[in-house]
Design an enzyme around this catalytic site. Structure first.
Site, short mmCIF file in Angstrom:
data_model
loop_
_atom_site.label_atom_id
_atom_site.label_comp_id
_atom_site.label_asym_id
_atom_site.label_seq_id
_atom_site.Cartn_x
_atom_site.Cartn_y
_atom_site.Cartn_z
N ASP A 163 0.88 -1.17 0.00
CA ASP A 163 0.00 0.00 0.00
C ASP A 163 0.92 1.22 0.00
O ASP A 163 1.46 1.60 1.04
CB ASP A 163 -0.87 -0.06 1.27
CG ASP A 163 -1.65 1.21 1.52
OD1 ASP A 163 -1.63 2.12 0.66
OD2 ASP A 163 -2.30 1.29 2.59
N ALA A 164 1.12 1.78 -1.19
CA ALA A 164 1.98 2.96 -1.29
C ALA A 164 1.11 4.18 -1.05
O ALA A 164 0.61 4.82 -1.98
CB ALA A 164 2.67 3.00 -2.65
N SER A 166 -0.15 7.97 0.64
CA SER A 166 0.43 9.31 0.52
C SER A 166 1.33 9.64 1.71
O SER A 166 2.30 10.36 1.56
CB SER A 166 -0.67 10.36 0.38
OG SER A 166 -1.43 10.41 1.56
N SER A 169 4.47 4.00 3.33
CA SER A 169 4.35 2.75 2.58
C SER A 169 4.16 1.61 3.56
O SER A 169 4.74 1.62 4.64
CB SER A 169 5.62 2.51 1.76
OG SER A 169 5.77 3.54 0.81
N ARG A 170 3.32 0.68 3.17
CA ARG A 170 3.06 -0.48 4.03
C ARG A 170 3.04 -1.73 3.17
O ARG A 170 2.75 -1.65 1.97
CB ARG A 170 1.67 -0.36 4.69
CG ARG A 170 1.52 0.91 5.47
CD ARG A 170 0.17 1.58 5.27
NE ARG A 170 0.27 3.00 5.58
CZ ARG A 170 -0.30 3.97 4.89
NH1 ARG A 170 -1.05 3.69 3.84
NH2 ARG A 170 -0.13 5.22 5.22
N GLU A 282 -9.73 1.71 -5.13
CA GLU A 282 -9.30 1.73 -3.73
C GLU A 282 -10.51 1.60 -2.79
O GLU A 282 -10.50 0.82 -1.84
CB GLU A 282 -8.58 3.07 -3.48
CG GLU A 282 -7.91 3.21 -2.14
CD GLU A 282 -7.31 4.61 -1.96
OE1 GLU A 282 -7.36 5.44 -2.90
OE2 GLU A 282 -6.81 4.88 -0.86
N GLY A 306 -21.35 -0.16 4.85
CA GLY A 306 -20.71 0.84 4.02
C GLY A 306 -19.37 1.22 4.65
O GLY A 306 -19.14 0.99 5.84
N ASP A 309 -13.04 5.71 4.13
CA ASP A 309 -11.62 5.54 4.41
C ASP A 309 -10.96 6.91 4.26
O ASP A 309 -10.84 7.44 3.15
CB ASP A 309 -11.05 4.53 3.40
CG ASP A 309 -9.56 4.25 3.62
OD1 ASP A 309 -9.03 4.65 4.68
OD2 ASP A 309 -8.94 3.65 2.72
N GLN A 316 -12.42 8.03 0.63
CA GLN A 316 -13.33 7.21 -0.18
C GLN A 316 -14.58 6.87 0.62
O GLN A 316 -14.51 6.65 1.83
CB GLN A 316 -12.69 5.88 -0.56
CG GLN A 316 -11.60 5.96 -1.59
CD GLN A 316 -10.32 6.54 -1.05
OE1 GLN A 316 -9.84 7.57 -1.54
NE2 GLN A 316 -9.77 5.94 -0.03
O1 LIG Z 1 -3.17 -0.84 7.08
C1 LIG Z 1 -3.59 0.12 7.71
N1 LIG Z 1 -4.14 -0.05 8.91
C2 LIG Z 1 -4.62 0.96 9.63
N2 LIG Z 1 -4.61 2.22 9.24
C3 LIG Z 1 -4.06 2.47 8.05
C4 LIG Z 1 -3.53 1.46 7.23
N3 LIG Z 1 -3.09 2.02 6.11
C5 LIG Z 1 -3.33 3.33 6.23
N4 LIG Z 1 -3.90 3.62 7.39
C6 LIG Z 1 -4.34 4.92 7.88
O2 LIG Z 1 -4.38 5.85 6.82
C7 LIG Z 1 -3.62 6.99 7.18
C8 LIG Z 1 -2.87 7.60 6.04
O3 LIG Z 1 -3.42 7.35 4.83
P1 LIG Z 1 -2.50 7.14 3.54
O4 LIG Z 1 -1.09 7.52 3.77
O5 LIG Z 1 -2.74 5.75 3.10
O6 LIG Z 1 -3.13 8.18 2.57
P2 LIG Z 1 -3.93 7.97 1.21
O7 LIG Z 1 -4.81 6.80 1.42
O8 LIG Z 1 -4.70 9.23 1.02
O9 LIG Z 1 -2.89 7.75 0.18
C9 LIG Z 1 -2.62 6.48 8.18
O10 LIG Z 1 -2.18 7.47 9.03
C10 LIG Z 1 -3.44 5.48 8.92
O11 LIG Z 1 -4.26 6.09 9.84
CA LIG Z 2 -4.75 4.77 2.37
#
Ligand SMILES: O=c1[nH]cnc2c1ncn2[C@@H]1O[C@H](COP(=O)(O)OP(=O)(O)O)[C@@H](O)[C@H]1O
Ligand SMILES: [Ca+2]
Length: 559
Positions: A163-164, A166, A169-170, A282, A306, A309, A316
């Site tokens: 999950d890249a 913003s 990265s995870r 997404e 529903g 995120d 979303q």
């Molecule tokens: O696998 C996950 N488990 C729990 N929370 C997550 C996970 N991945 C993202 N998040 C949450 O999403 C927040 C940041 O979102 P991200 O960096 O993914 O932005 P984006 O989705 O807009 O690209 C993180 O601080 C965290 O709270």
């Molecule tokens: Ca995200």
């Protein structure tokens, strides 16, 4: 037998032409009678499964009906068995009832006369093309999978999904059994690792950007048994960060990531393994993740939940709607994603309303809100702070007013930034920014709200960070905002000990924005109970409530 042929899980775009994957999550169910009949009476796969009408298939549960419950061998074997069985019955009849055999012999001419037209009519019906494009596509796919061969998978199927995001990265590594149930990897149901910053933090250095994933890749790959690595799909999905960087810059980064995978990994990399996910993709994955973990897939749409995120760059919303509402969905403007995606999951067709709002993730929204006040103080910034907020390579003045922050004034600015009352709403009912709200309904009555909603609520102290979920009402964000907006910077640490220092000046803004987004943006009642979710319980385990699981399910179900 591949998982894909068992699972009956399909992704469609709204025009039904773009099938992304199929699986049948429920291989133990019997095929419906109409399908059983056609399966045993016809001779070839193609003919056999084209015969039921689209409505028959949908009524009877696509997954079980289409993919069948048998491996290619056992299925064709079953077909033969029934024919063989017929012969055997006849042979036995010869032995026991001579007179019957005589009768058949005597009337063979008549029998032949009756059976020829029946056989001909049956053949014509079976050879007629399917009435629905989507159903034909599913059949083709299912049949390809029935051949076994390269699609056949073992009892354990791993998937590695990056999950890249913003802000970071995870990587998630999952292991599925043949029934698409998650199997533990060590002590957990997934391997989950994360780091900051995300790929988009290196816009001018694609190689450095890609290299930021090296440690995650090494650990993820090491968790997959060596012999399964070449069969294990790896995907890297970039979200709002790369979306906001624009095509050329993000493509350079993705190319560097592709090279990294080629050089450093033995995992299976499909052509589209490294992409910027579009926002609706997404949102759909997030919906699949949560409903899969809650085991609501396969139930009527109004029993599903529903999802919202709230990421750093985008937010979303996704929920299932009725077929009637889907039919009245506004057509997307050119270049925009369509509002409704069709999916077959566990034998049921879902119409998923999904929309992603770019620039309305929490960190991006800060910039939008600060833009409104320009060079002056901002009613959302905690008093005593005077600095700059950096986002997307730009700086925004962030200064608290000497008279203090104000929930009401901050909300007005947030409503403004959200463009809630924007006159561009040409649809029946809009959420904000001229976007159709999906019409509501049963699939939205139970909302699972993830990512920054959970994190800020935990940091502000009104949910327990040790629990995977928390039931709250939107008004609790407003209540917490009142405290955050009325404090001074120097009180921050003692009043909100869980909030990171860098986030303290923005705590009032974040909480007001979250309340505004839920109530003014998405139109939820301030008193509606919603579920903030970090993880979802799955048996005795808890799994991250994040879109990569939906992507993994698709990856292991794909040919
Ligand atoms: O696998 C996950 N488990 C729990 N929370 C997550 C996970 N991945 C993202 N998040 C949450 O999403 C927040 C940041 O979102 P991200 O960096 O993914 O932005 P984006 O989705 O807009 O690209 C993180 O601080 C965290 O709270
Ligand atoms: Ca995200």
């Amino acid at each position: 037998m591949s998982i894909g042929s068992q699972l009956g899980l399909a992704w469609f775009s709204s025009n039904q032409s773009h099938l992304q994957s199929i699986a049948d999550l429920d291989p133990l169910k019997d095929p419906p009678q109409s399908l059983k009949t056609s399966a045993t009476s016809a001779t070839g796969n193609r003919i056999r499964y084209r015969s039921p009408s689209a409505s028959e298939l949908l009524e009877s549960g696509l997954a079980t009906g289409l993919s069948g419950n048998h491996s290619p061998t056992s299925d064709s074997h079953q077909g033969l068995l029934s024919i063989d069985g017929g012969k055997m019955t006849t042979k036995r009849a010869i032995g026991r009832h001579e007179s019957l055999s005589d009768k058949i012999h005597r009337h063979r001419g008549l029998l032949l006369l009756i059976s020829i037209p029946i056989v001909l009519i049956t053949l014509v019906l079976l050879l007629m093309p399917g009435t629905s494009t989507s159903v034909s596509v599913i059949e083709e796919y299912t049949l390809r999978n029935r051949d076994g061969g390269s699609n056949s998978r073992g009892p354990k199927n791993y998937a590695v999904i990056f999950d890249a995001g913003s802000s970071g990265s995870r990587v998630h590594v999952y292991c599925f059994d043949q029934n698409l149930d998650l199997v533990p990897l060590g002590n957990e149901l997934e391997l989950f690792l994360q780091l900051k910053p995300g790929l988009s933090a290196y816009p001018n250095d694609p190689r450095q950007s890609a290299n930021s994933l090296v440690s995650l890749l090494g650990k993820a790959e090491a968790s997959v048994p060596s012999e399964l690595r070449p069969k294990t799909p790896v995907r890297i999905g970039a979200t709002a960060g790369l979306r906001a960087l624009g095509h050329k810059t993000s493509e350079n980064i993705l190319q560097a990531v592709r090279e990294l995978l080629k050089d450093r990994s033995r995992l299976k990399t499909d052509a589209n393994a490294v992409t910027v996910l579009d926002g609706t993709q997404e949102g759909s994955y997030q919906w699949v993740t949560i409903n899969y973990l809650l085991r609501t897939l396969g139930k009527p749409y109004s029993d599903t939940v529903g999802v919202v995120d709230l990421g750093g760059g985008s937010v979303q919303m996704a929920y299932a709607i009725s077929e009637e509402d889907a039919a009245t969905a506004p057509k997307p403007v050119q270049g925009e994603d369509s509002y409704v995606r069709e999916m077959y999951l566990k034998g049921r067709k879902y119409f998923l309303y999904v929309h992603s709002y770019l620039h309305y993730g929490l960190l991006a929204a800060r910039a939008e809100i600060l833009k409104v006040s320009g060079d002056t103080s901002n009613p959302c910034i905690v008093t005593g702070f005077d600095g700059a907020y950096k986002y997307g390579g730009k700086e925004f003045k962030a200064a608290g007013s000497p008279s203090g922050a104000s929930v009401d004034e901050c909300r007005r600015v947030a409503v403004n930034a959200l463009k809630v009352n924007d006159s561009v709403c040409t649809h029946m009912k809009c959420s904000f920014g001229g976007v159709w709200n999906g019409g509501g309904g049963g699939g939205q009555k139970n909302m699972f709200v993830a990512s920054f909603f959970f994190d800020r609520a935990a940091e502000a102290g009104f949910v327990d960070p040790a629990q995977p979920v928390a039931k709250v009402q939107p008004l609790e964000f407003e209540k917490a905002a009142k405290q955050a907006c009325s404090m001074k910077m120097e009180e921050g640490k003692s009043k909100f000990p869980r909030v990171e220092e860098d986030n303290l000046p923005y705590l009032c803004l974040d909480l007001v924005y979250q309340y505004t987004l839920l109530v003014d943006g998405f139109g939820l009642k301030p008193s509606q109970t919603i579920t903030l979710v970090k993880k979802v319980k799955y048996g005795e385990y808890a799994v991250e409530a994040a879109w990569p699981l939906g992507s993994a399910i698709e990856a292991v179900s794909s040919p």
